[in-house]
Write a protein that holds these residues in place. Structure first.
Motif, PDB file in Angstrom:
ATOM      1  N   ILE A  69       0.847  -1.188   0.000  1.00 58.05           N
ATOM      2  CA  ILE A  69       0.000   0.000   0.000  1.00 58.05           C
ATOM      3  C   ILE A  69       0.888   1.246   0.000  1.00 58.05           C
ATOM      4  O   ILE A  69       1.994   1.238   0.537  1.00 58.05           O
ATOM      5  CB  ILE A  69      -0.965   0.028   1.208  1.00 58.05           C
ATOM      6  CG1 ILE A  69      -0.213  -0.041   2.533  1.00 58.05           C
ATOM      7  CG2 ILE A  69      -1.951  -1.112   1.117  1.00 58.05           C
ATOM      8  CD1 ILE A  69      -1.112   0.098   3.744  1.00 58.05           C
ATOM      9  N   LYS A  70       0.398   2.285  -0.614  1.00 56.83           N
ATOM     10  CA  LYS A  70       1.180   3.510  -0.728  1.00 56.83           C
ATOM     11  C   LYS A  70       1.271   4.237   0.606  1.00 56.83           C
ATOM     12  O   LYS A  70       0.370   4.178   1.439  1.00 56.83           O
ATOM     13  CB  LYS A  70       0.557   4.441  -1.776  1.00 56.83           C
ATOM     14  CG  LYS A  70       0.661   3.931  -3.208  1.00 56.83           C
ATOM     15  CD  LYS A  70       0.016   4.892  -4.190  1.00 56.83           C
ATOM     16  CE  LYS A  70       0.775   6.205  -4.270  1.00 56.83           C
ATOM     17  NZ  LYS A  70       0.256   7.060  -5.373  1.00 56.83           N
ATOM     18  N   ASP A  71       2.394   4.913   0.797  1.00 55.43           N
ATOM     19  CA  ASP A  71       2.581   5.885   1.877  1.00 55.43           C
ATOM     20  C   ASP A  71       2.648   5.281   3.275  1.00 55.43           C
ATOM     21  O   ASP A  71       2.374   5.963   4.254  1.00 55.43           O
ATOM     22  CB  ASP A  71       1.469   6.948   1.848  1.00 55.43           C
ATOM     23  CG  ASP A  71       1.371   7.660   0.511  1.00 55.43           C
ATOM     24  OD1 ASP A  71       2.406   7.782  -0.158  1.00 55.43           O
ATOM     25  OD2 ASP A  71       0.263   8.077   0.136  1.00 55.43           O
ATOM     26  N   ASP A  72       3.004   4.004   3.389  1.00 57.74           N
ATOM     27  CA  ASP A  72       3.111   3.409   4.720  1.00 57.74           C
ATOM     28  C   ASP A  72       4.217   2.348   4.718  1.00 57.74           C
ATOM     29  O   ASP A  72       3.957   1.148   4.697  1.00 57.74           O
ATOM     30  CB  ASP A  72       1.777   2.785   5.148  1.00 57.74           C
ATOM     31  CG  ASP A  72       1.712   2.547   6.659  1.00 57.74           C
ATOM     32  OD1 ASP A  72       2.783   2.479   7.294  1.00 57.74           O
ATOM     33  OD2 ASP A  72       0.592   2.422   7.193  1.00 57.74           O
ATOM     34  N   SER A  73       5.469   2.812   4.751  1.00 57.99           N
ATOM     35  CA  SER A  73       6.610   1.899   4.716  1.00 57.99           C
ATOM     36  C   SER A  73       6.591   0.934   5.894  1.00 57.99           C
ATOM     37  O   SER A  73       6.929  -0.243   5.752  1.00 57.99           O
ATOM     38  CB  SER A  73       7.921   2.691   4.722  1.00 57.99           C
ATOM     39  OG  SER A  73       8.057   3.475   3.568  1.00 57.99           O
ATOM     40  N   GLY A  74       6.208   1.434   7.072  1.00 57.73           N
ATOM     41  CA  GLY A  74       6.195   0.584   8.262  1.00 57.73           C
ATOM     42  C   GLY A  74       5.243  -0.587   8.127  1.00 57.73           C
ATOM     43  O   GLY A  74       5.545  -1.710   8.549  1.00 57.73           O
ATOM     44  N   PHE A  75       4.073  -0.356   7.543  1.00 56.53           N
ATOM     45  CA  PHE A  75       3.096  -1.421   7.318  1.00 56.53           C
ATOM     46  C   PHE A  75       3.638  -2.421   6.301  1.00 56.53           C
ATOM     47  O   PHE A  75       3.623  -3.635   6.521  1.00 56.53           O
ATOM     48  CB  PHE A  75       1.789  -0.802   6.815  1.00 56.53           C
ATOM     49  CG  PHE A  75       0.656  -1.773   6.619  1.00 56.53           C
ATOM     50  CD1 PHE A  75      -0.281  -1.981   7.616  1.00 56.53           C
ATOM     51  CD2 PHE A  75       0.517  -2.477   5.425  1.00 56.53           C
ATOM     52  CE1 PHE A  75      -1.344  -2.874   7.431  1.00 56.53           C
ATOM     53  CE2 PHE A  75      -0.524  -3.363   5.234  1.00 56.53           C
ATOM     54  CZ  PHE A  75      -1.451  -3.569   6.243  1.00 56.53           C
ATOM     55  N   ASN A  76       4.129  -1.913   5.174  1.00 51.22           N
ATOM     56  CA  ASN A  76       4.594  -2.793   4.098  1.00 51.22           C
ATOM     57  C   ASN A  76       5.772  -3.659   4.518  1.00 51.22           C
ATOM     58  O   ASN A  76       5.799  -4.869   4.264  1.00 51.22           O
ATOM     59  CB  ASN A  76       4.988  -1.950   2.875  1.00 51.22           C
ATOM     60  CG  ASN A  76       3.807  -1.250   2.249  1.00 51.22           C
ATOM     61  OD1 ASN A  76       2.714  -1.809   2.175  1.00 51.22           O
ATOM     62  ND2 ASN A  76       4.006  -0.024   1.801  1.00 51.22           N
ATOM     63  N   GLU A  77       6.751  -3.044   5.150  1.00 50.72           N
ATOM     64  CA  GLU A  77       7.951  -3.797   5.511  1.00 50.72           C
ATOM     65  C   GLU A  77       7.680  -4.776   6.653  1.00 50.72           C
ATOM     66  O   GLU A  77       8.217  -5.892   6.666  1.00 50.72           O
ATOM     67  CB  GLU A  77       9.091  -2.848   5.872  1.00 50.72           C
ATOM     68  CG  GLU A  77       9.574  -1.976   4.720  1.00 50.72           C
ATOM     69  CD  GLU A  77      10.077  -2.769   3.531  1.00 50.72           C
ATOM     70  OE1 GLU A  77      10.332  -3.992   3.660  1.00 50.72           O
ATOM     71  OE2 GLU A  77      10.210  -2.180   2.440  1.00 50.72           O
ATOM     72  N   ALA A  78       6.854  -4.394   7.605  1.00 52.83           N
ATOM     73  CA  ALA A  78       6.540  -5.314   8.692  1.00 52.83           C
ATOM     74  C   ALA A  78       5.724  -6.497   8.187  1.00 52.83           C
ATOM     75  O   ALA A  78       5.944  -7.642   8.613  1.00 52.83           O
ATOM     76  CB  ALA A  78       5.786  -4.586   9.807  1.00 52.83           C
ATOM     77  N   PHE A  79       4.789  -6.250   7.287  1.00 49.54           N
ATOM     78  CA  PHE A  79       4.028  -7.355   6.686  1.00 49.54           C
ATOM     79  C   PHE A  79       4.965  -8.325   5.977  1.00 49.54           C
ATOM     80  O   PHE A  79       4.893  -9.547   6.181  1.00 49.54           O
ATOM     81  CB  PHE A  79       2.991  -6.803   5.699  1.00 49.54           C
ATOM     82  CG  PHE A  79       2.455  -7.838   4.749  1.00 49.54           C
ATOM     83  CD1 PHE A  79       1.583  -8.832   5.192  1.00 49.54           C
ATOM     84  CD2 PHE A  79       2.835  -7.838   3.409  1.00 49.54           C
ATOM     85  CE1 PHE A  79       1.107  -9.808   4.318  1.00 49.54           C
ATOM     86  CE2 PHE A  79       2.363  -8.797   2.531  1.00 49.54           C
ATOM     87  CZ  PHE A  79       1.497  -9.787   2.986  1.00 49.54           C
ATOM     88  N   ALA A  80       5.858  -7.791   5.134  1.00 47.50           N
ATOM     89  CA  ALA A  80       6.779  -8.657   4.392  1.00 47.50           C
ATOM     90  C   ALA A  80       7.727  -9.391   5.334  1.00 47.50           C
ATOM     91  O   ALA A  80       8.066 -10.559   5.108  1.00 47.50           O
ATOM     92  CB  ALA A  80       7.569  -7.834   3.379  1.00 47.50           C
ATOM     93  N   THR A  81       8.146  -8.730   6.394  1.00 46.10           N
ATOM     94  CA  THR A  81       9.030  -9.383   7.363  1.00 46.10           C
ATOM     95  C   THR A  81       8.301 -10.495   8.099  1.00 46.10           C
ATOM     96  O   THR A  81       8.864 -11.567   8.364  1.00 46.10           O
ATOM     97  CB  THR A  81       9.588  -8.353   8.365  1.00 46.10           C
ATOM     98  OG1 THR A  81      10.348  -7.366   7.643  1.00 46.10           O
ATOM     99  CG2 THR A  81      10.499  -9.011   9.391  1.00 46.10           C
ATOM    100  N   ALA A  82       7.036 -10.278   8.425  1.00 47.27           N
ATOM    101  CA  ALA A  82       6.253 -11.328   9.086  1.00 47.27           C
ATOM    102  C   ALA A  82       6.104 -12.547   8.179  1.00 47.27           C
ATOM    103  O   ALA A  82       6.255 -13.694   8.617  1.00 47.27           O
ATOM    104  CB  ALA A  82       4.880 -10.782   9.482  1.00 47.27           C
ATOM    105  N   VAL A  83       5.817 -12.314   6.894  1.00 48.48           N
ATOM    106  CA  VAL A  83       5.717 -13.426   5.942  1.00 48.48           C
ATOM    107  C   VAL A  83       7.064 -14.136   5.829  1.00 48.48           C
ATOM    108  O   VAL A  83       7.137 -15.371   5.805  1.00 48.48           O
ATOM    109  CB  VAL A  83       5.250 -12.921   4.564  1.00 48.48           C
ATOM    110  CG1 VAL A  83       5.303 -14.043   3.530  1.00 48.48           C
ATOM    111  CG2 VAL A  83       3.835 -12.362   4.653  1.00 48.48           C
ATOM    112  N   GLU A  84       8.120 -13.360   5.758  1.00 45.28           N
ATOM    113  CA  GLU A  84       9.481 -13.910   5.695  1.00 45.28           C
ATOM    114  C   GLU A  84       9.757 -14.847   6.861  1.00 45.28           C
ATOM    115  O   GLU A  84      10.251 -15.968   6.678  1.00 45.28           O
ATOM    116  CB  GLU A  84      10.466 -12.745   5.686  1.00 45.28           C
ATOM    117  CG  GLU A  84      11.890 -13.080   6.056  1.00 45.28           C
ATOM    118  CD  GLU A  84      12.673 -11.846   6.477  1.00 45.28           C
ATOM    119  OE1 GLU A  84      13.613 -11.994   7.277  1.00 45.28           O
ATOM    120  OE2 GLU A  84      12.363 -10.731   6.011  1.00 45.28           O
TER     121      GLU A  84
END
Length: 368
Positions: A188-203
């Motif tokens: 999603i746009k404009d929310d690096s913290g959301f995007n990176e934490a989601f990807a890290t959780a999946v990782e």
């Protein structure tokens, strides 16, 4: 015209007409992405090439298995990403710069039409990244410059495997592939913290599943030790961050805040040396203390990890079902930012209470 070239031209047009990014920055991004795509070769072709070293061939075969696992078990996108390989002839794909004001932990953002506003800025050239970092330092900002082994184009292009990822061990390679494919699953746009934490959780959830199903005994034994070190490092940095936040929010004069900042940094160094002694001299986090972590380091860690426990709590509430998890996260993504943050904070609080009541000790996040 190659399909990727058409997409690149379309992306450049979008960037250019909005005025959100400088011509020079857009130009280096286009040149860098074009280099990646031009150097990419089908993995089967690389494996058949007599010039391919056995080490590279083994890593490519492992990456193929990891991609198949990600599609089958983690329900990540099944597309042409990671079916090709590109040797860029350098140690990193990109160099990112995070910068903050000297008395703030809020990262400066760079905004673009497609990706939205990001809490970091990336360059394909280390020299250009260093030049940009120096320009931010000249403004008095705290700066963190670091190499990036892999990145996602969010589905705009078929991301190839890079030599910058193959140089890592099995565990890191798996996590990088799972993380970057997760960005293609949801962004999603404009929310690096959301995007990176989601990807890290999946990782993390993906790697633990891979380890349970495909990992060898040595890898399963090494993982808890590595996670314990990551947890200890994260706790130390979170303590430092909390102390800095309190100082910056206080009514002290700026000179007093700067002095307190220096002392907190010195305390972090002492804390890290104590951790290293407990770890028997493990050097894995030394780079963070050369000379010391500043506000930009803290901001970068928060971007990637602050919300990870909440996402992992949601995943476990859903019984470890990746498809259900992605649906729930998409529903979260439809909320405005304040509502998303509130929902994630509630998930994290519930997870902490549950762990306290049940005495759980399993690590819930991982530092870089």
């Amino acid at each position: 015209m190659a399909a990727w070239l058409g997409r690149l031209l379309g992306l450049l047009f979008c960037l250019g007409v909005t005025g959100c990014a400088s011509v020079a920055f857009v130009g280096q991004a286009a040149t860098g992405q074009a280099e990646v795509m031009n150097k990419a070769r089908a993995i089967d072709e690389v494996l058949a090439d007599p010039a391919t070293t056995p080490e590279t061939a083994n890593k490519l075969r492992l990456a193929q298995r990891l991609r198949e696992f990600a599609i089958r078990e983690l329900k990540l996108p099944d597309n042409a990403s990671y079916t090709r390989y590109a040797d860029l002839g350098r140690p990193y794909a990109l160099w990112n710069i995070v910068s903050t004001p000297p008395l703030s932990l809020k990262p400066q953002e760079s905004c673009f039409p497609i990706a939205g506003c990001l809490s970091y800025r990336g360059y394909y050239s280390e020299a250009e990244a260093q030049q940009y970092a120096e320009s931010r330092k000249a403004l008095g900002e705290d700066v963190f410059l670091y190499g990036v082994p892999a990145y996602s184009t969010l589905g705009w292009f078929s991301d190839p495997l890079l030599n910058t990822t193959l140089r890592y061990d099995k565990a890191v390679l798996a996590r990088l592939i799972f993380h970057e494919l997760a960005h293609q699953q949801l962004y999603i746009k404009d929310d690096s913290g959301f995007n990176e934490a989601f990807a890290t959780a999946v990782e993390l959830e993906g790697y633990e599943r891979w380890l349970a199903q495909e990992g060898d005994a040595a890898a399963r034994e090494a993982y808890p030790r590595a996670e314990q070190r990551r947890q200890a490092f994260r706790r130390l940095m979170e303590q430092g961050r909390a102390l800095l936040e309190a100082v910056y929010a206080s009514e002290q004069a700026d000179d007093a805040k700067h002095a307190a900042k220096v002392e907190i940094q010195a305390e972090l160094e002492r804390g890290y040396q104590a951790l290293k002694a407990e770890w028997g001299g493990y050097l894995g986090y030394d780079a963070w203390f050369q000379p010391h972590p500043n506000n930009a380091h803290m901001a970068s860690l928060a971007t990637y990890h602050e919300k990870v426990p909440a996402f992992r709590a949601l995943f476990r509430q859903l019984g470890g079902d990746f498809s259900a998890f992605y649906l729930a996260v998409r529903q979260l993504a439809e909320k405005n930012r304040a509502a998303r943050d509130e929902a994630l904070a509630a998930l994290r609080s519930a997870a902490v209470i549950g762990e306290t009541q049940h005495g759980a000790t399993t690590p819930s996040t991982a530092a870089p």
